[in-house]
Design an enzyme around this catalytic site. Structure first.
Site, PDB file in Angstrom:
ATOM      1  N   GLU A  77       0.812  -1.230   0.000  1.00  0.00           N
ATOM      2  CA  GLU A  77       0.000   0.000   0.000  1.00  0.00           C
ATOM      3  C   GLU A  77       0.847   1.282   0.000  1.00  0.00           C
ATOM      4  OE1 GLU A  77      -4.182  -0.235   1.627  1.00  0.00           O
ATOM      5  OE2 GLU A  77      -2.987  -0.973   3.293  1.00  0.00           O
ATOM      6  N   HIS A  96      -0.708   5.689   7.387  1.00  0.00           N
ATOM      7  CA  HIS A  96      -1.861   4.868   6.999  1.00  0.00           C
ATOM      8  C   HIS A  96      -2.021   3.793   8.061  1.00  0.00           C
ATOM      9  CE1 HIS A  96      -4.706   2.353   5.079  1.00  0.00           C
ATOM     10  NE2 HIS A  96      -3.848   1.349   5.000  1.00  0.00           N
ATOM     11  N   HIS A  98      -5.000   0.978  10.344  1.00  0.00           N
ATOM     12  CA  HIS A  98      -6.292   0.285  10.429  1.00  0.00           C
ATOM     13  C   HIS A  98      -6.770   0.374  11.878  1.00  0.00           C
ATOM     14  CE1 HIS A  98      -4.012  -2.297   7.252  1.00  0.00           C
ATOM     15  NE2 HIS A  98      -4.502  -1.225   6.681  1.00  0.00           N
ATOM     16  N   HIS A 166     -11.714  -0.536   5.958  1.00  0.00           N
ATOM     17  CA  HIS A 166     -10.272  -0.682   5.850  1.00  0.00           C
ATOM     18  C   HIS A 166      -9.511   0.065   6.944  1.00  0.00           C
ATOM     19  CE1 HIS A 166      -6.612  -0.135   2.888  1.00  0.00           C
ATOM     20  NE2 HIS A 166      -6.237  -0.507   4.085  1.00  0.00           N
TER      21      HIS A 166
HETATM   22 ZN   LIG Z   1      -4.314  -0.584   4.726  1.00  0.00          ZN
END
Ligand SMILES: [Zn+2]
Length: 245
Positions: A77, A96, A98, A166
């Site tokens: 990612e 980033h 979760h 996500h």
């Molecule tokens: Zn992710």
């Protein structure tokens, strides 16, 4: 201009803090724009943030191509990072994650809004990016530049976005700022859920007024962020460096 070695140490510390504060687990990542080559960024090889060492940090072109992989496997990612740096010259660090408390807000009509003063750093609105809108059935991962650019477009000039089913992405003005916003996005989501659970019996949730969000945001500078950073370094077992800016 921060020195590269100092910035790499800061990036390792950012990874460890995000892990210690429960924003990332085995997944999730933080990057920083290269201080000498603005068209590149620094990001770990594919590894759990709490395990990351200096030698794991790789350099990438904005399109996600490793400059010198040296046998190291990158995160799938990584395009989230390059697409944001490409779209936003003011963005210097990207997280980033979760983080668990934000996920319900990406899959319901409930919107995350600042609920307490530390939460003001998340911004007035936190838009939700839905990969299914433009890309249909995927594995939900941002695994190419088209998806990364679509996410960056939704974030626009803001600093935060949720990703349906996500996680979340945060764009910051430096590593400490991106970590700070990421931590308080998670805390805000947790507290907001608690308040919303009480609403049925006790009336409406009182969110911060827009003017309050602006006033807190104006005052969220290195004075407050460095105080949190020192505490988080200690909790994560990392040395406190001078603020590389
Ligand atoms: Zn992710």
């Amino acid at each position: 201009m921060p020195k590269l070695d100092d910035l790499i140490e800061e990036l390792v510390t950012g990874n460890r803090i995000l892990a210690r504060e429960g924003v990332v687990d085995s997944f999730g990542h933080i990057s920083v724009r290269h201080p000498d080559h603005p068209q590149r960024y620094l990001l770990s090889r594919s590894r759990a943030p709490d395990c990351i060492e200096k030698d794991d940090i790789m350099e990438f072109a904005l399109d996600g191509t490793p400059i010198d992989a040296g046998g190291r496997a990158p995160y799938l990612e990584r395009y989230i990072h390059g697409a944001l740096y490409e779209a936003r010259p003011d963005v210097i660090s990207v997280v980033h994650n979760h983080s668990e408390s934000v996920i319900p807000f990406g899959v319901t009509a409930a919107k995350i809004k600042p609920i307490f003063h530390m939460g003001a750093s998340i911004g007035h609105e936190v838009p939700v990016w839905d990969s299914h809108d433009h890309f249909g059935d995927t594995a939900l991962l941002v695994e190419n530049m088209a998806m990364g650019r679509d996410l960056a477009k939704l974030i626009g000039s803001g600093g935060t976005a949720l990703m349906r089913g996500h996680g979340a992405t945060v764009a910051g003005r430096n590593i400490r700022h991106a970590v700070y916003v990421s931590v308080y996005l998670e805390v805000n989501a947790r507290l907001q859920k608690q308040a919303m659970d009480m609403v049925a019996d006790l009336g409406e949730v009182k969110y911060l007024h827009p003017g309050e969000v602006d006033k807190v945001a104006e005052r969220t500078g290195s004075y407050g962020i460095n105080r949190a950073w020192e505490n988080w370094c200690r909790r994560a077992g990392r040395p406190l460096q001078a603020d590389p800016g």
